[in-house]
Design a protein around this motif. Structure first.
Motif, mmCIF file in Angstrom:
data_model
loop_
_atom_site.group_PDB
_atom_site.id
_atom_site.type_symbol
_atom_site.label_atom_id
_atom_site.label_comp_id
_atom_site.label_asym_id
_atom_site.label_seq_id
_atom_site.Cartn_x
_atom_site.Cartn_y
_atom_site.Cartn_z
ATOM 1 N N ARG A 1 0.855 -1.184 0.000
ATOM 2 C CA ARG A 1 0.000 0.000 0.000
ATOM 3 C C ARG A 1 0.887 1.228 0.000
ATOM 4 N NH1 ARG A 1 -4.484 1.786 4.580
ATOM 5 N NH2 ARG A 1 -5.137 3.537 3.293
ATOM 6 N N HIS B 1 -10.747 8.774 6.037
ATOM 7 C CA HIS B 1 -9.592 9.616 5.713
ATOM 8 C C HIS B 1 -9.545 9.944 4.222
ATOM 9 C CE1 HIS B 1 -7.621 6.057 4.049
ATOM 10 N NE2 HIS B 1 -7.634 5.438 5.220
ATOM 11 N N TYR C 1 -3.090 8.703 -3.814
ATOM 12 C CA TYR C 1 -2.200 7.742 -4.459
ATOM 13 C C TYR C 1 -1.414 8.550 -5.472
ATOM 14 C CZ TYR C 1 -5.019 3.997 -2.436
ATOM 15 O OH TYR C 1 -5.650 3.158 -1.562
ATOM 16 N N HIS D 1 -6.915 -6.770 -1.083
ATOM 17 C CA HIS D 1 -7.046 -6.958 0.371
ATOM 18 C C HIS D 1 -8.510 -6.945 0.771
ATOM 19 C CE1 HIS D 1 -7.353 -2.612 -0.204
ATOM 20 N NE2 HIS D 1 -8.039 -2.574 0.934
ATOM 21 N N ASP E 1 -10.990 -5.291 3.854
ATOM 22 C CA ASP E 1 -10.900 -4.238 4.882
ATOM 23 C C ASP E 1 -11.125 -4.789 6.284
ATOM 24 O OD1 ASP E 1 -10.321 -2.334 3.028
ATOM 25 O OD2 ASP E 1 -12.321 -1.449 2.973
ATOM 26 N N ILE F 1 -16.101 4.457 -0.162
ATOM 27 C CA ILE F 1 -15.059 5.194 -0.888
ATOM 28 C C ILE F 1 -15.734 6.244 -1.761
ATOM 29 C CG2 ILE F 1 -13.007 5.032 -2.335
ATOM 30 C CD1 ILE F 1 -13.084 1.971 -1.866
ATOM 31 N N TYR G 1 -14.760 9.233 -4.591
ATOM 32 C CA TYR G 1 -13.650 9.692 -5.425
ATOM 33 C C TYR G 1 -13.711 11.188 -5.693
ATOM 34 C CZ TYR G 1 -12.553 4.863 -5.749
ATOM 35 O OH TYR G 1 -12.222 3.575 -5.404
ATOM 36 N N LEU H 1 -10.480 0.996 -9.170
ATOM 37 C CA LEU H 1 -10.768 0.117 -8.034
ATOM 38 C C LEU H 1 -11.377 -1.151 -8.625
ATOM 39 C CD1 LEU H 1 -11.299 -0.227 -4.839
ATOM 40 C CD2 LEU H 1 -13.655 0.328 -5.465
ATOM 41 N N HIS I 1 -10.594 -6.304 -2.683
ATOM 42 C CA HIS I 1 -10.535 -5.235 -3.685
ATOM 43 C C HIS I 1 -9.109 -4.736 -3.788
ATOM 44 C CE1 HIS I 1 -11.408 -3.527 0.256
ATOM 45 N NE2 HIS I 1 -10.755 -2.432 -0.122
ATOM 46 N N VAL J 1 -6.453 -1.428 -5.667
ATOM 47 C CA VAL J 1 -6.307 -0.182 -6.418
ATOM 48 C C VAL J 1 -5.140 -0.378 -7.383
ATOM 49 C CG1 VAL J 1 -5.814 2.293 -6.307
ATOM 50 C CG2 VAL J 1 -7.155 1.202 -4.480
ATOM 51 N N ARG K 1 -4.120 10.474 -7.554
ATOM 52 C CA ARG K 1 -5.494 9.999 -7.441
ATOM 53 C C ARG K 1 -5.994 10.262 -6.019
ATOM 54 N NH1 ARG K 1 -7.753 5.311 -5.370
ATOM 55 N NH2 ARG K 1 -9.097 4.035 -6.700
ATOM 56 N N SER L 1 -8.966 10.126 -3.039
ATOM 57 C CA SER L 1 -10.209 9.495 -2.598
ATOM 58 C C SER L 1 -10.458 9.814 -1.127
ATOM 59 C CB SER L 1 -10.167 7.972 -2.821
ATOM 60 O OG SER L 1 -9.055 7.386 -2.185
ATOM 61 N N THR M 1 -11.915 7.679 1.937
ATOM 62 C CA THR M 1 -12.286 6.305 2.281
ATOM 63 C C THR M 1 -12.637 6.207 3.758
ATOM 64 O OG1 THR M 1 -10.690 5.530 0.661
ATOM 65 C CG2 THR M 1 -11.439 3.921 2.244
ATOM 66 N N TRP N 1 -15.060 3.832 7.027
ATOM 67 C CA TRP N 1 -15.688 2.598 7.489
ATOM 68 C C TRP N 1 -16.729 2.896 8.559
ATOM 69 C CZ3 TRP N 1 -10.607 3.556 6.672
ATOM 70 C CH2 TRP N 1 -10.014 2.840 5.632
HETATM 71 C C1 OGA Z 1 -8.657 1.342 1.390
HETATM 72 C C2 OGA Z 1 -9.022 1.174 -0.047
HETATM 73 C C3 OGA Z 1 -9.582 2.122 -2.187
HETATM 74 C C4 OGA Z 1 -9.540 3.381 -2.998
HETATM 75 O O1 OGA Z 1 -8.236 2.453 1.769
HETATM 76 O O2 OGA Z 1 -8.823 0.373 2.164
HETATM 77 O O3 OGA Z 1 -9.246 0.054 -0.421
HETATM 78 O O4 OGA Z 1 -10.028 3.314 -4.139
HETATM 79 N N1 OGA Z 1 -9.112 2.250 -0.851
HETATM 80 O O5 OGA Z 1 -9.063 4.421 -2.530
#
Ligand code: OGA
Ligand code: MN
Length: 225
Positions: A79, A121, A125, A134, A136, A149, A151, A164, A195, A197, A204, A206, A208, A210
């Motif tokens: 990651r 958060h 990327y 992975h 989550d 998530i 974008y 993704l 999933h 990335v 990039r 995002s 993200t 939970w």
């Molecule tokens: C994550 C994740 C995906 C993304 O942070 O666990 O899978 O598209 N992010 O940012």
């Protein structure tokens, strides 16, 4: 709360999810365990979130890690994004948290998921950064129940890559490939869908997060905050 957003929220001009959208999301989660919604939020909030993420200076970002507690590690091969945790101290981040609270309550009413709280958060990327396949949440070992998530990239082209990919539960079959275009919202059950990335050809952004359940008992406070 910041006056501007407070007024807009009261007038419902900021996308707090309406009943119809909540029904749609709940039905999809019940049936398939995931949903991908383009154009999910009010444009003004999306742009504010995008600007907020873009204007955060380097000291506001940290290298992302994997694993919880004593298993936490930073491993750039797995990651390689950087993150900034969302907090209600900033009015734009707070506006987003209010939307997530609205979603949390809407889903609890419809699906009895017992979602207790939310953490999230921003991620960046950088060109060439990725996140290997992975889950989550590992069954029974995490209180993360529903992954979200959003974008924050304008005019993302296929040639920019950075998709993704959401896989079937056994990890064998790609189910959905999503470009990280501004306003696309992805929700999925955290312990069901592996999933990844794919490396992007431009940076990039995002957001993200939970939704978590509360597994507290007399000897353990959970979620650990
Ligand atoms: C994550 C994740 C995906 C993304 O942070 O666990 O899978 O598209 N992010 O940012
Ligand atoms: Mn993930």
């Amino acid at each position: 709360m910041h006056g501007y957003y407070k007024t807009k929220m009261d007038k419902k001009e900021i996308s707090v999810f309406n009943e119809q959208t909540l029904d749609l999301i709940a039905d999809a989660l019940r049936e398939h365990g995931y949903i991908i919604l383009p154009d999910s939020f009010n444009q003004m909030l999306l742009q504010d979130l995008q600007h907020r993420a873009q204007s955060l200076t380097p000291e506001n970002w940290q290298q992302a890690g994997v694993g919880r507690h004593e298993e936490y590690q930073q491993n750039k091969a797995i990651r390689s994004d950087i993150i900034h945790w969302i907090s209600p101290d900033n009015p734009i981040e707070e506006a987003f948290l209010i939307c997530m609270e609205n979603l949390r309550q809407g889903l609890n009413q419809r699906l009895f998921m017992g979602l207790f709280d939310y953490e999230g958060h921003f991620s960046i990327y950088a060109k060439g950064a990725n996140y290997q396949k992975h889950l989550d949440a590992l069954k029974g070992r995490s209180n993360r129940v529903l992954s979200q998530i959003l974008y924050l990239n304008t005019d993302w082209q296929k040639a920019d890559a950075g998709e993704l990919i959401l896989y079937s539960e056994d990890g064998a079959k790609p189910l959905q490939t999503t470009l990280p275009e501004l306003g696309t919202l992805v929700l999925f059950l955290s312990d069901k869908f592996p999933h990844e990335v794919i490396k992007a050809r431009r940076s990039r952004y995002s957001l993200t997060g939970w939704f978590r359940v509360n597994n507290s008992h007399s000897r353990k406070i959970d979620p650990a905050i």
